[in-house]
Write a protein that holds these residues in place. Structure first.
Motif, PDB file in Angstrom:
ATOM      1  N   LYS A 166       0.833  -1.213   0.000  1.00 15.61           N
ATOM      2  CA  LYS A 166       0.000   0.000   0.000  1.00 15.61           C
ATOM      3  C   LYS A 166       0.864   1.258   0.000  1.00 15.61           C
ATOM      4  O   LYS A 166       0.510   2.258  -0.638  1.00 15.61           O
ATOM      5  N   ILE A 185       1.702   2.229  -3.335  1.00 17.69           N
ATOM      6  CA  ILE A 185       0.534   2.855  -3.978  1.00 17.69           C
ATOM      7  C   ILE A 185       0.361   4.286  -3.479  1.00 17.69           C
ATOM      8  O   ILE A 185       0.084   5.199  -4.256  1.00 17.69           O
ATOM      9  N   PHE A 186       0.542   4.488  -2.169  1.00 12.17           N
ATOM     10  CA  PHE A 186       0.423   5.829  -1.586  1.00 12.17           C
ATOM     11  C   PHE A 186       1.451   6.778  -2.200  1.00 12.17           C
ATOM     12  O   PHE A 186       1.149   7.949  -2.468  1.00 12.17           O
ATOM     13  N   HIS A 217       2.734   6.749  -5.163  1.00 12.01           N
ATOM     14  CA  HIS A 217       2.292   7.154  -6.501  1.00 12.01           C
ATOM     15  C   HIS A 217       1.075   8.077  -6.414  1.00 12.01           C
ATOM     16  O   HIS A 217       0.997   9.100  -7.104  1.00 12.01           O
ATOM     17  N   ASP A 218       0.142   7.714  -5.530  1.00  8.79           N
ATOM     18  CA  ASP A 218      -1.112   8.457  -5.423  1.00  8.79           C
ATOM     19  C   ASP A 218      -0.898   9.882  -4.915  1.00  8.79           C
ATOM     20  O   ASP A 218      -1.570  10.818  -5.355  1.00  8.79           O
ATOM     21  N   SER A 242      -0.282  12.316  -7.542  1.00 10.26           N
ATOM     22  CA  SER A 242      -1.248  12.411  -8.645  1.00 10.26           C
ATOM     23  C   SER A 242      -2.630  12.830  -8.152  1.00 10.26           C
ATOM     24  O   SER A 242      -2.874  14.012  -7.903  1.00 10.26           O
ATOM     25  N   GLN A 243      -3.516  11.875  -7.924  1.00 12.81           N
ATOM     26  CA  GLN A 243      -4.927  12.205  -7.685  1.00 12.81           C
ATOM     27  C   GLN A 243      -5.328  12.320  -6.228  1.00 12.81           C
ATOM     28  O   GLN A 243      -6.438  12.762  -5.925  1.00 12.81           O
ATOM     29  N   VAL A 299      -6.248  10.053  -4.133  1.00 11.90           N
ATOM     30  CA  VAL A 299      -7.428   9.239  -3.846  1.00 11.90           C
ATOM     31  C   VAL A 299      -7.405   8.724  -2.405  1.00 11.90           C
ATOM     32  O   VAL A 299      -8.454   8.610  -1.759  1.00 11.90           O
ATOM     33  N   HIS A 300      -6.210   8.440  -1.897  1.00  8.99           N
ATOM     34  CA  HIS A 300      -6.063   7.899  -0.543  1.00  8.99           C
ATOM     35  C   HIS A 300      -5.724   8.978   0.481  1.00  8.99           C
ATOM     36  O   HIS A 300      -5.422   8.660   1.628  1.00  8.99           O
TER      37      HIS A 300
END
Length: 334
Positions: free
Chosen positions: A236, A239-240, A242-243, A246-247, A249-250
């Motif tokens: 995770k 993923i965090f 990268h996120d 960018s967007q 989301v998290h």
């Protein structure tokens, strides 16, 4: 509030009558003196003797690895190893996860300011706290009070931040009506968009860490369950990383405060990268082979007996090496 430290000892054991592993509170006792090695050792020894538990019956010990626990000669672990040389010691996996999330200087200052603000609103006077509660209630705030942070409770920091974030606007309105010097300074802090952006990020990140913390708690968890939770969180974090560039989301609170600015999350990438590194350093030595983890979950899932045998032998070597490493670490500390 007696200012007397309480030692609590939990045990995991196999119940021959029920034919299953049990977890229970062995005992709780007050440490009348300082929480030093001798006091902890004597308290544990007293619990053990009063319940007719032999030292050789204790297979392993899990601690937070504080100096009072680790000292080779005088520490709790050192004393117990003299009583039982075969004792295997571990560093609590939940505590290690918490240590991974240490804050940098910039974030520490923001967190300290929030703690001071909470203490100011709750403890400055006997009148101010009720006035705050009435103000929040009259303004239909989601919560009518703030939480106080406690360093000993690992979930506390995240919950304090979440509560603070949800009523921050009402708190700003309450402080506007105060002419106190501290109130003016805290009001400026709440109006500082950059500081509030950091608070939003910390609230999001601590929420994710709290989710992991809860998964590591509870009864009847095997090492398979714990390692799976840790490994999943490590994925995770990637993923965090990268996120957050960018967007978001998290990171919804950060997104709300930054109002969707394209570069709002890039300044926090370093913090996430540090988390990734910390988890890798602390948990890579927990690596267990795929077949061995399957065996712990369900022996009938093991299909490659040869690979399983190799992994089992490697794990035995790791346990022996860990005991030697522990002695070396204790020697350095001493």
């Amino acid at each position: 509030m007696t200012d007397i430290a309480q030692l609590m000892v939990f045990v995991s054991y196999y119940d021959g009558t029920k034919k299953e592993y049990m977890q229970d509170l062995l005992g709780m006792t007050a440490l009348e003196r300082r929480t030093r090695e001798e006091g902890i050792y004597e308290a544990l020894k007293s619990m053990k003797e009063s319940r007719n538990i032999e030292m050789k019956s204790i297979i392993s010990l899990t601690t937070d690895r504080a100096p009072a626990m680790l000292g080779r000669e005088r520490g709790l672990v050192g004393r117990l190893l003299k009583d039982n040389p075969d004792l295997i010691t571990y560093h609590c996996i939940i505590h290690q996860a918490v240590l991974c999330a240490s804050l940098g200087d910039e974030y520490c200052k923001v967190m300290e300011t929030i703690m001071k603000l909470v203490n100011f609103l709750r403890s400055t006077s006997a009148l101010q706290h009720p006035l705050l509660q009435d103000f929040l209630s009259e303004n239909n705030a989601i919560y009518t009070d703030l939480l106080v942070h406690n360093n000993i409770r690992w979930l506390s920091k995240g919950r304090v931040l979440e509560r603070f974030w949800l009523i921050r606007k009402e708190l700003s309105g309450f402080l506007k009506g105060r002419n106190n010097v501290k109130a003016v300074a805290f009001s400026a802090f709440l109006r500082d968009d950059e500081k509030m952006e950091i608070v939003g990020f910390l609230t999001d990140m601590m929420s994710h860490l709290n989710d992991l913390n809860v998964k590591l708690q509870g009864e009847k968890h095997t090492i398979f369950d714990l390692i799976t939770a840790i490994r999943a969180f490590q994925k995770k974090l990637e993923i965090f990383k990268h996120d957050i560039q960018s967007q978001l989301v998290h990171f919804l609170r950060l997104l709300e405060q930054s109002k969707g600015k394209n570069d709002s999350g890039t300044r926090y990438v370093q913090f996430v990268e540090k988390l990734i590194t910390n988890f890798a350093v602390r948990f890579d030595y927990f690596s267990l082979g795929k077949q061995l983890l399957l065996f712990i979950e369900n022996p009938f899932l093991v299909t490659d007996i040869t690979e399983f045998s190799v992994e089992a032998k490697d794990t035995c070597k790791w346990v022996d090496a860990a005991k030697v490493q522990l002695e070396l670490v204790n020697s350095r500390r001493t």
